[in-house]
Design an enzyme around this catalytic site. Structure first.
Site, mmCIF file in Angstrom:
data_model
loop_
_atom_site.group_PDB
_atom_site.id
_atom_site.type_symbol
_atom_site.label_atom_id
_atom_site.label_comp_id
_atom_site.label_asym_id
_atom_site.label_seq_id
_atom_site.Cartn_x
_atom_site.Cartn_y
_atom_site.Cartn_z
ATOM 1 N N GLU A 74 24.699 60.579 9.399
ATOM 2 C CA GLU A 74 25.432 60.361 10.665
ATOM 3 C C GLU A 74 26.796 59.734 10.400
ATOM 4 O O GLU A 74 27.218 58.791 11.085
ATOM 5 C CB GLU A 74 24.616 59.449 11.614
ATOM 6 N N GLU A 121 15.128 54.573 12.505
ATOM 7 C CA GLU A 121 15.497 53.162 12.680
ATOM 8 C C GLU A 121 14.309 52.215 12.862
ATOM 9 O O GLU A 121 14.271 51.443 13.831
ATOM 10 C CB GLU A 121 16.490 53.032 13.850
ATOM 11 N N HIS A 137 27.106 54.782 9.568
ATOM 12 C CA HIS A 137 28.067 54.446 10.631
ATOM 13 C C HIS A 137 28.922 53.289 10.123
ATOM 14 O O HIS A 137 28.624 52.116 10.376
ATOM 15 C CB HIS A 137 27.328 54.061 11.914
ATOM 16 N N ASP A 191 30.310 58.278 10.197
ATOM 17 C CA ASP A 191 31.609 58.055 10.837
ATOM 18 C C ASP A 191 32.176 56.753 10.278
ATOM 19 O O ASP A 191 31.502 56.031 9.543
ATOM 20 C CB ASP A 191 31.578 58.094 12.376
ATOM 21 N N ASN A 223 14.971 57.614 8.602
ATOM 22 C CA ASN A 223 16.418 57.557 8.782
ATOM 23 C C ASN A 223 16.778 56.189 9.373
ATOM 24 O O ASN A 223 16.116 55.718 10.296
ATOM 25 C CB ASN A 223 16.817 58.678 9.762
#
Ligand code: XIL
Length: 261
Positions: free
Chosen positions: A206, A101, A178, A208, A142
């Protein structure tokens, strides 16, 4: 537990959610704790699962002793942390999120302790340092909100091009993914493909897809469609090496705690 029963039969790759982050692995300067991360690696080895190392350099879950260092000590501390952790897990992780990030939403770099001490050069320095410790691991940047084509992913694309032209051993781009129900970007496939065309791996790291409660049959159907889209996008890009869900199941997701409702 139910979580492990699902993991044992439905997953062939694992990412430690917190266990390899700086606040766990080096809570004070030079004193390391790899016990929690080792437990995850042990599970992976017993199940022939790949491990994504997550992560080495991040502004968050960073102990105060690092963020309060004098500027002239940050580079040495960062390099020692990377070297010690990547050496400990050498040969046991197939990939590292070396940098997590680094970008703001507008494509500028976050003004974190690493940037303030080293400028943008910390990025290449971190990746080179990780490569020296574990030459066989794929080394990733990432981030989130880089799944579609936008200012943030454009800035990352430019950075990746620059790094590769300078011989920095960047190996992959992690798209956290996300998502919000119904908001998977339509440019995700094209965006992954442009990074792949640079010679990089890409991964959904990651995943979701949060729903504002109460869920309805249509919001759940939309969520199923979203997951289908993401998996199909990855399958359509030959250098997309995997899809990781963030949390084994809904009962072990960070979403309810971080995004109430
Ligand atoms: C989250 C964990 O799931 C939580 O348990 C923790 O409290 C905060 O971090 N981006 C990342 C992950 O790269 O490391 C974050 O994980 C979620 C957002």
């Amino acid at each position: 537990s139910g979580e492990m029963a699902i993991a044992n039969v439905q997953f062939d790759m694992v990412t430690p959610g917190n266990e390899m982050k700086w606040d766990t692995t080096e809570p004070s300067n030079g004193s390391y704790n790899f016990g929690p991360g080792d437990q995850i690696v042990n599970w992976a080895q017993a199940h022939n699962a790949r491990v994504r190392g997550h992560n080495l350099v991040w502004h968050s879950q960073l102990p105060n002793w690092v963020s309060s260092l004098p500027t002239n000590q940050v580079q040495g501390v960062m390099e020692s942390h990377i070297t010690t952790e990547a050496t400990h897990y050498k040969g046991k992780v197939y990939a590292w999120d070396v940098i997590n990030e680094p970008f703001n939403e507008d494509g500028s770099l976050r003004q974190d302790v690493f940037y303030k001490a080293m400028g943008s050069g910390y990025l290449a320095d971190a990746i080179r340092t990780a490569h020296n410790a574990d030459p066989n691991a794929k080394l990733y940047i990432n981030d989130y909100n880089i799944e579609g084509e936008n200012a943030k992913s454009n800035a990352l694309y430019t950075l990746a091009q620059q790094m590769l032209s300078q011989g920095v051993p960047l190996g992959g781009i992690g798209l956290e993914s996300h998502f919000i129900d119904g908001q998977v970007p339509s440019s995700m496939l094209a965006n992954m493909q442009r990074f792949a065309n640079l010679g990089l791996d890409v991964a959904v790291t990651e995943l979701d897809d949060r729903i504002q409660l109460p869920a309805s049959s249509s919001s759940l159907q939309q969520q199923a469609n979203d997951y289908t889209t993401v998996v199909n996008d990855c399958l359509a890009v030959s250098r997309c090496v995997g899809v990781s869900q963030w949390g084994v199941d809904d009962g072990h997701s960070w979403i309810p705690g971080t995004f109430p409702g």
